[in-house]
Scaffold this motif. Sequence first.
Motif, PDB file in Angstrom:
ATOM      1  N   GLU A  88      77.428 -61.844 -22.317  1.00 40.08           N
ATOM      2  CA  GLU A  88      77.252 -63.063 -23.116  1.00 40.08           C
ATOM      3  C   GLU A  88      78.589 -63.534 -23.660  1.00 40.08           C
ATOM      4  OE1 GLU A  88      73.638 -60.871 -25.222  1.00 40.08           O
ATOM      5  OE2 GLU A  88      73.880 -62.934 -25.939  1.00 40.08           O
ATOM      6  N   ASP A 142      75.485 -52.748 -29.493  1.00 41.80           N
ATOM      7  CA  ASP A 142      76.862 -53.074 -29.121  1.00 41.80           C
ATOM      8  C   ASP A 142      77.798 -51.885 -29.338  1.00 41.80           C
ATOM      9  OD1 ASP A 142      76.370 -56.301 -30.648  1.00 41.80           O
ATOM     10  OD2 ASP A 142      76.126 -55.726 -28.531  1.00 41.80           O
ATOM     11  N   ASP A 156      79.188 -65.984 -25.654  1.00 40.13           N
ATOM     12  CA  ASP A 156      79.133 -66.369 -27.062  1.00 40.13           C
ATOM     13  C   ASP A 156      79.102 -65.159 -27.980  1.00 40.13           C
ATOM     14  OD1 ASP A 156      76.965 -69.120 -26.221  1.00 40.13           O
ATOM     15  OD2 ASP A 156      79.153 -69.059 -26.418  1.00 40.13           O
ATOM     16  N   LYS A 157      78.767 -64.021 -27.431  1.00 40.26           N
ATOM     17  CA  LYS A 157      78.718 -62.804 -28.227  1.00 40.26           C
ATOM     18  C   LYS A 157      80.068 -62.077 -28.180  1.00 40.26           C
ATOM     19  CE  LYS A 157      76.144 -58.726 -29.259  1.00 40.26           C
ATOM     20  NZ  LYS A 157      76.100 -59.127 -30.679  1.00 40.26           N
ATOM     21  N   VAL A 161      83.550 -59.198 -31.229  1.00 40.89           N
ATOM     22  CA  VAL A 161      82.121 -58.962 -31.064  1.00 40.89           C
ATOM     23  C   VAL A 161      81.424 -59.647 -32.223  1.00 40.89           C
ATOM     24  CG1 VAL A 161      80.313 -57.226 -30.785  1.00 40.89           C
ATOM     25  CG2 VAL A 161      82.640 -56.736 -29.991  1.00 40.89           C
ATOM     26  N   THR A 162      80.730 -60.710 -31.947  1.00 46.07           N
ATOM     27  CA  THR A 162      80.109 -61.498 -33.011  1.00 46.07           C
ATOM     28  C   THR A 162      78.697 -60.996 -33.297  1.00 46.07           C
ATOM     29  OG1 THR A 162      79.227 -63.125 -31.459  1.00 46.07           O
ATOM     30  CG2 THR A 162      81.430 -63.527 -32.333  1.00 46.07           C
ATOM     31  N   SER A 163      78.329 -61.048 -34.569  1.00 50.26           N
ATOM     32  CA  SER A 163      77.003 -60.624 -34.991  1.00 50.26           C
ATOM     33  C   SER A 163      76.608 -59.315 -34.307  1.00 50.26           C
ATOM     34  CB  SER A 163      75.969 -61.714 -34.681  1.00 50.26           C
ATOM     35  OG  SER A 163      74.707 -61.368 -35.222  1.00 50.26           O
ATOM     36  N   ALA A 164      77.414 -58.319 -34.570  1.00 50.45           N
ATOM     37  CA  ALA A 164      77.239 -57.037 -33.876  1.00 50.45           C
ATOM     38  C   ALA A 164      75.905 -56.376 -34.223  1.00 50.45           C
ATOM     39  CB  ALA A 164      78.391 -56.110 -34.227  1.00 50.45           C
ATOM     40  N   HIS A 165      75.333 -55.726 -33.235  1.00 42.29           N
ATOM     41  CA  HIS A 165      74.101 -54.975 -33.414  1.00 42.29           C
ATOM     42  C   HIS A 165      74.312 -53.551 -32.924  1.00 42.29           C
ATOM     43  CE1 HIS A 165      72.436 -59.080 -33.750  1.00 42.29           C
ATOM     44  NE2 HIS A 165      71.560 -58.491 -34.527  1.00 42.29           N
ATOM     45  N   SER A 220      81.006 -59.361 -37.711  1.00 46.45           N
ATOM     46  CA  SER A 220      81.829 -59.543 -36.512  1.00 46.45           C
ATOM     47  C   SER A 220      83.015 -58.602 -36.554  1.00 46.45           C
ATOM     48  CB  SER A 220      82.318 -60.996 -36.428  1.00 46.45           C
ATOM     49  OG  SER A 220      81.226 -61.861 -36.213  1.00 46.45           O
TER      50      SER A 220
END
Lengths: 115, 111
Positions: free
Chosen positions: A63, A88, A65-66, A81-85, A18
Motif C-alpha cells: 500500500e 506492521d 498510502d501506508k 509507516v503511517t497509522s501503524a498497526h 506514524s
Amino acid sequence: GAVVSQHPSRVICKSGTSVKIECRSLDFQATTMFWYRQFPKQSLMLMATSNEGSKATYEQGVEKDKFLINHASLTLSTLTVTSAHPEDSSFYICSARNVAEETQYFGPGTRLLVL
Amino acid sequence: AQSVTQLGSHVSVSEGALVLLRCNYSSSVPPYLFWYVQYPNQGLQLLLKYTSAATLVKGINGFEAEFKKSETSCHLTKPSAHMSDAAEYFCAVTYTDKLIFGTGTRLQVFP
C-alpha cells in the motif's frame, strides 16, 4: 567499501502512530534505493524502489498510502509507516544501489514493534 | 522472470569442515550474481559478486564461489568453517535494477 546506515535501529510505537525510518548512503551517491521487509526466518521481500527526485515504485500488494517513501537527495531515502498497526511489526531493511559497481549495499535494518 | 533456488534451508558442519552452500539460477544468460550474509538482527553484508569476468570469485572471510554456466549454478564454498561463520546466507541475481533473492540457507557450525 560502501556503507549504508539506517536510523533508528529499533523503534517501539503505539498503534495508530506514524514512524519514519531513514536510510543513508554514507560514501556514495544513490539515485536508487530499495526498501525491503523481512519476516522471521524468511528471505527479504521487496516493498518498493525509491527513486531520487521522483515517485517511488511499489511492488504489487504494497500500500503506497501506508508506506510513504521520499527520496529527496542522492544520499537519503525515508520510509514512513503511517497509522501503524501490530501487523506492521517487522524488520525493515533498506539498500542503496551503487551504479558504478552495479551492486546493492544494505543498511543494518530497523526493528519495528507496534503495540 | 528470473528465479533463484537455494538447496537446503539448513546446513550444519563441524568447525574446520568444508562449507558448501548451493545456489542455482533460472536464466540462461549469466547475470550479476551475489552472495550476501546476514547475522542475527543485522542487515545483509556483501560476501562476493560474480560479474562474468572470471568463473571463480573470491570473497571476504575466506569464502569463494564457482560459477558454472552449464549448470546455471554458483555455489558458495569455504575450505574450513569457523564458529563465526554461523549465519544466514542469501544468493541473489539482478533483474533489471532489482535483486531476486533465494530463500536463504542457515549455516550452523558445531565445535
